[in-house]
Every structure is written in C-alpha cells, then in structure tokens.
Design a protein around this motif. Structure first.
Motif, PDB file in Angstrom:
ATOM      1  N   GLN A   1      25.490  11.568  57.709  1.00  0.00           N
ATOM      2  CA  GLN A   1      25.748  12.726  58.269  1.00  0.00           C
ATOM      3  C   GLN A   1      25.782  13.718  57.151  1.00  0.00           C
ATOM      4  O   GLN A   1      25.514  15.004  57.468  1.00  0.00           O
ATOM      5  CB  GLN A   1      27.200  12.847  58.557  1.00  0.00           C
ATOM      6  N   LEU A   2      25.709  13.205  55.719  1.00  0.00           N
ATOM      7  CA  LEU A   2      25.470  14.406  54.546  1.00  0.00           C
ATOM      8  C   LEU A   2      24.050  14.939  54.707  1.00  0.00           C
ATOM      9  O   LEU A   2      23.770  15.864  54.120  1.00  0.00           O
ATOM     10  CB  LEU A   2      25.655  13.623  53.463  1.00  0.00           C
ATOM     11  N   GLU A   3      22.905  14.187  55.274  1.00  0.00           N
ATOM     12  CA  GLU A   3      21.611  14.794  55.430  1.00  0.00           C
ATOM     13  C   GLU A   3      21.145  14.871  53.974  1.00  0.00           C
ATOM     14  O   GLU A   3      20.624  15.664  53.725  1.00  0.00           O
ATOM     15  CB  GLU A   3      21.438  15.910  56.483  1.00  0.00           C
ATOM     16  N   LEU A   4      21.193  13.960  53.128  1.00  0.00           N
ATOM     17  CA  LEU A   4      20.602  13.958  51.604  1.00  0.00           C
ATOM     18  C   LEU A   4      19.255  13.647  51.565  1.00  0.00           C
ATOM     19  O   LEU A   4      18.909  12.445  51.374  1.00  0.00           O
ATOM     20  CB  LEU A   4      21.442  13.072  50.913  1.00  0.00           C
ATOM     21  N   ASP A   5      18.471  14.768  52.183  1.00  0.00           N
ATOM     22  CA  ASP A   5      16.955  14.614  51.923  1.00  0.00           C
ATOM     23  C   ASP A   5      16.396  15.692  51.204  1.00  0.00           C
ATOM     24  O   ASP A   5      16.039  16.542  51.628  1.00  0.00           O
ATOM     25  CB  ASP A   5      16.435  14.823  53.742  1.00  0.00           C
ATOM     26  N   GLY A   6      16.494  15.327  49.947  1.00  0.00           N
ATOM     27  CA  GLY A   6      16.073  16.262  48.861  1.00  0.00           C
ATOM     28  C   GLY A   6      14.511  16.162  48.279  1.00  0.00           C
ATOM     29  O   GLY A   6      14.044  14.970  48.469  1.00  0.00           O
TER      30      GLY A   6
ATOM     31  N   LEU B   1      34.149  10.785  49.080  1.00  0.00           N
ATOM     32  CA  LEU B   1      33.600  12.210  49.630  1.00  0.00           C
ATOM     33  C   LEU B   1      35.032  13.221  49.827  1.00  0.00           C
ATOM     34  O   LEU B   1      36.008  12.976  50.282  1.00  0.00           O
ATOM     35  CB  LEU B   1      33.204  12.011  51.156  1.00  0.00           C
ATOM     36  N   LEU B   2      34.519  14.324  49.069  1.00  0.00           N
ATOM     37  CA  LEU B   2      35.814  15.406  49.266  1.00  0.00           C
ATOM     38  C   LEU B   2      37.132  14.808  48.739  1.00  0.00           C
ATOM     39  O   LEU B   2      38.203  14.984  49.255  1.00  0.00           O
ATOM     40  CB  LEU B   2      35.913  15.889  50.322  1.00  0.00           C
ATOM     41  N   GLY B   3      37.135  14.023  47.828  1.00  0.00           N
ATOM     42  CA  GLY B   3      38.314  13.537  47.209  1.00  0.00           C
ATOM     43  C   GLY B   3      39.006  12.151  47.761  1.00  0.00           C
ATOM     44  O   GLY B   3      39.994  11.706  47.259  1.00  0.00           O
ATOM     45  N   GLN B   4      38.332  11.750  49.024  1.00  0.00           N
ATOM     46  CA  GLN B   4      38.803  10.782  49.771  1.00  0.00           C
ATOM     47  C   GLN B   4      38.154   9.426  49.276  1.00  0.00           C
ATOM     48  O   GLN B   4      36.756   9.548  49.423  1.00  0.00           O
ATOM     49  CB  GLN B   4      38.439  10.844  51.173  1.00  0.00           C
TER      50      GLN B   4
ATOM     51  N   ALA C   1      29.260  13.338  41.395  1.00  0.00           N
ATOM     52  CA  ALA C   1      29.304  14.747  41.785  1.00  0.00           C
ATOM     53  C   ALA C   1      30.542  15.467  41.993  1.00  0.00           C
ATOM     54  O   ALA C   1      31.310  15.080  43.018  1.00  0.00           O
ATOM     55  CB  ALA C   1      28.289  15.492  42.919  1.00  0.00           C
ATOM     56  N   ARG C   2      30.806  16.315  40.819  1.00  0.00           N
ATOM     57  CA  ARG C   2      32.266  17.008  40.928  1.00  0.00           C
ATOM     58  C   ARG C   2      32.074  18.588  40.451  1.00  0.00           C
ATOM     59  O   ARG C   2      31.377  18.537  39.426  1.00  0.00           O
ATOM     60  CB  ARG C   2      33.060  16.397  40.218  1.00  0.00           C
ATOM     61  N   ASP C   3      32.410  19.263  41.177  1.00  0.00           N
ATOM     62  CA  ASP C   3      32.310  20.805  40.763  1.00  0.00           C
ATOM     63  C   ASP C   3      30.932  21.156  40.476  1.00  0.00           C
ATOM     64  O   ASP C   3      30.838  21.929  39.223  1.00  0.00           O
ATOM     65  CB  ASP C   3      33.385  20.977  39.753  1.00  0.00           C
TER      66      ASP C   3
ATOM     67  N   THR D   1      24.735  20.005  46.355  1.00  0.00           N
ATOM     68  CA  THR D   1      24.775  19.814  47.811  1.00  0.00           C
ATOM     69  C   THR D   1      26.234  19.435  48.402  1.00  0.00           C
ATOM     70  O   THR D   1      26.214  20.167  49.405  1.00  0.00           O
ATOM     71  CB  THR D   1      24.068  18.381  48.123  1.00  0.00           C
ATOM     72  N   TYR D   2      26.861  18.886  47.791  1.00  0.00           N
ATOM     73  CA  TYR D   2      28.474  18.982  48.050  1.00  0.00           C
ATOM     74  C   TYR D   2      29.275  19.150  46.976  1.00  0.00           C
ATOM     75  O   TYR D   2      28.958  18.534  45.884  1.00  0.00           O
ATOM     76  CB  TYR D   2      28.701  17.778  48.979  1.00  0.00           C
TER      77      TYR D   2
END
Length: 313
Positions: free
Chosen positions: A134-139, A115-118, A33-35, A61-62
């Motif tokens: 911690q991302l809580e990816l519960d979709g 995550l966020l470029g890292q 996922a990007r932008d 989501t992020y």
C-alpha cells in the motif's frame, strides 16, 4: 534491531501457508526513515548510509518507517555481489556520489517493520506485506519485489535467469529480529566448478596431526597456469579429507600464477596441481575467490588438462 535471517534448505516448503520471493545477490540492510532522514544499517549493525546516497531520497516518501531489504547492483542485467563490492565499503559520501553514476544500486524492499511509529514485527508476514504494498514504493532506486504463489516454478525460473535463488516465507509468521528462523527458508542456486588443488592446510587445532582441514583451489588463468580461487574447507570432514590427503603430492612452492593472501598461505603445504575437485559455490567475488565454497567430490574422470580445454573453448 538486526534483521531476521532465513534457514537454509535443500527443498522448498509447499502449501497455501507459504509465499515465495526471489533471493537477491546483494547486501542486506534495514532502511530507517525518520523526519526526512534515512539511516541504512547492515546485517552486522554497521551504519552504511554514506555508501548509498541515491537511496537517501527514500526518506522523503513517508514521515516514519523501517524497511527490511537488499541493496543490489547489476552487472550484465543481473544482480551481482561482485559489482556491489565497489560500493559496499565506501565511507566517503563524495566518493559514493561519484560511484552512483557508474555503479548505481537499487533497494529491493521486501518487509515493513515499522510504520508511523507503530511496531509491526508482531504482525504476521501477510499483514506486513499488505501494508508494504500500500505504500507504493516505486522509486528510481527502490522498489517492492513481487511475491509468487508457486515456489517450484519460481525456483526453475530463477535458475534459468541466473538469479541467486528463492526464499519461502510462512504467511502467518511474525518478524523475529536477529534470529535465524525456519519461518523463512532459503534455497540458493549454487553452481559447481572444477578446480585443482594447489595446497592444503591442517585442521584447525590439529597442527601436526596430518589431518586435512582445507585446500587451496585453482582455476585456469588463461595462460596455461592456475589462478588462485580461494580456500575451501567445507565438505572435507572425515574420510573425504583423509582420502584426498593421500592423493596430494607436495612441492616446494606455490603452483598458482596469482598471489595467495598471506592469511591463506600461512601453514600451507603446497602441492602439485594434479587433483581435480568439484566445488559448489555462489560464484566468484570481486577478488576472484569462490564465495562460500564447499567440496562436492573428487573428479576422477578429469585431469588438469581437461580444465584448460574447457576454459579455452
């Protein structure tokens, strides 16, 4: 990037240094996922984004992340590779959207690689796992599956529930893109099935030698005949194949009531369906063929009539 691969094992490692996850019967993907845009890449590196439009909102989501996971489809409440086959090779987005209603998929996200470029691949598994949770990816169509402490208990539960198996992961292991690593070990439940032999093919590169390289397997078709169930080559090396070859009685035509693909029929010597083998596999795919079959041995205690009796029971 290609996903990290697990090494097959016949016994799960134990100890505090290991964690255990369910092995899903699906399609491995990297979700990038990007932008606000999502790209899904298969294990082979093929872009499969168009096939799974219900996963596209995951990118909202992020801002930036890369997940490793498995796309699964359910049949009778269980992940089914055969059910997923309807979705896997769909390249037309409009057709894929129509299939969402009848055969939806879910992404089981089990690792976080960026995550966020890292880049997180050098981090140990347990650190990546903490961030993933911690991302809580519960979709609606994605989730982070649980991790378990007791591998043997999970193995027993997955067998009881009809799931594919278990993956053990070393807690301090980094992510090794594109490598099959002993830091991840997989143990699949491979049920066995009794089949008849309806033909044999010579060992590759040994045409004319008479050495058996693979057999063509059949299972009861429900009408007293034999449905083609695929070609089986694993488990036939050495004396096993030689002894089996001696038991096979040739015939002029195929004994199967269903078509045999041309690539399987080529070079085949058809045989009377009188020899019964026990074959271990990962079940049957959408074409009816056994998935990753291997010969366990000849069933001297069974004849073909016994297979029909079991099928009709």
């Amino acid at each position: 990037m290609r996903p990290m691969l697990a090494t097959a094992t016949d016994r799960l490692p134990v100890g505090a240094g290991w964690a255990y996850e369910v092995k899903w019967d699906g399609m491995r993907v990297l979700a990038d996922a990007r932008d606000g845009q999502l790209t899904l890449t298969s294990r082979s590196g093929r872009d499969v984004t168009a096939a799974y439009p219900e996963l596209w909102p995951l990118a909202q989501t992020y801002e930036d992340f890369l997940l490793d996971g498995e796309v699964i489809a359910l049949a009778d409440g269980l992940p089914s590779f055969a059910a997923l086959a309807e979705r896997m090779h769909v390249g037309d987005a409009r057709r894929a959207r129509r299939l969402v209603a009848t055969r939806p998929v879910t992404l089981m996200a089990f690792d976080l690689l960026r995550l966020l470029g890292q880049d997180l691949t050098a981090q140990p598994w347990h650190a990546r796992r903490v961030l993933l949770e911690q991302l809580e990816l519960d979709g609606p169509r994605w989730q982070v599956p649980d991790v378990y402490e007791d591998g043997e208990q999970l193995l027993a539960v997955t067998a009881e529930q009809g799931l594919e198996g278990v993956v053990a992961k070393r807690r301090d292991a980094p992510y090794a893109p594109g490598r099959r690593s002993p830091d991840w070990r997989k143990l699949a439940h491979r049920p066995t099935v009794s089949v008849v032999v309806g033909g044999w093919r010579p060992e590759t590169g040994a045409e004319g030698s008479g050495r058996l390289g693979a057999v063509l397997a059949g299972i009861p078709d429900g009408s007293g005949g034999w449905a083609y169930a695929g070609r089986v080559g694993s488990g036939l090396a050495g004396q096993t194949g030689a002894r089996l070859r001696e038991r096979l009685v040739p015939r002029a035509d195929s004994p199967f009531s269903t078509p045999v693909p041309r690539e399987d029929a080529a070079g085949t010597t058809w045989t009377e369906p009188t020899v019964v083998l026990e074959v271990r596999s990962l079940g049957r795919g959408d074409t009816g063929k056994l998935r990753q079959p291997s010969v366990v041995g000849v069933r001297h205690d069974l004849d073909p009539a016994d297979l029909h009796e079991v099928s009709d029971a």
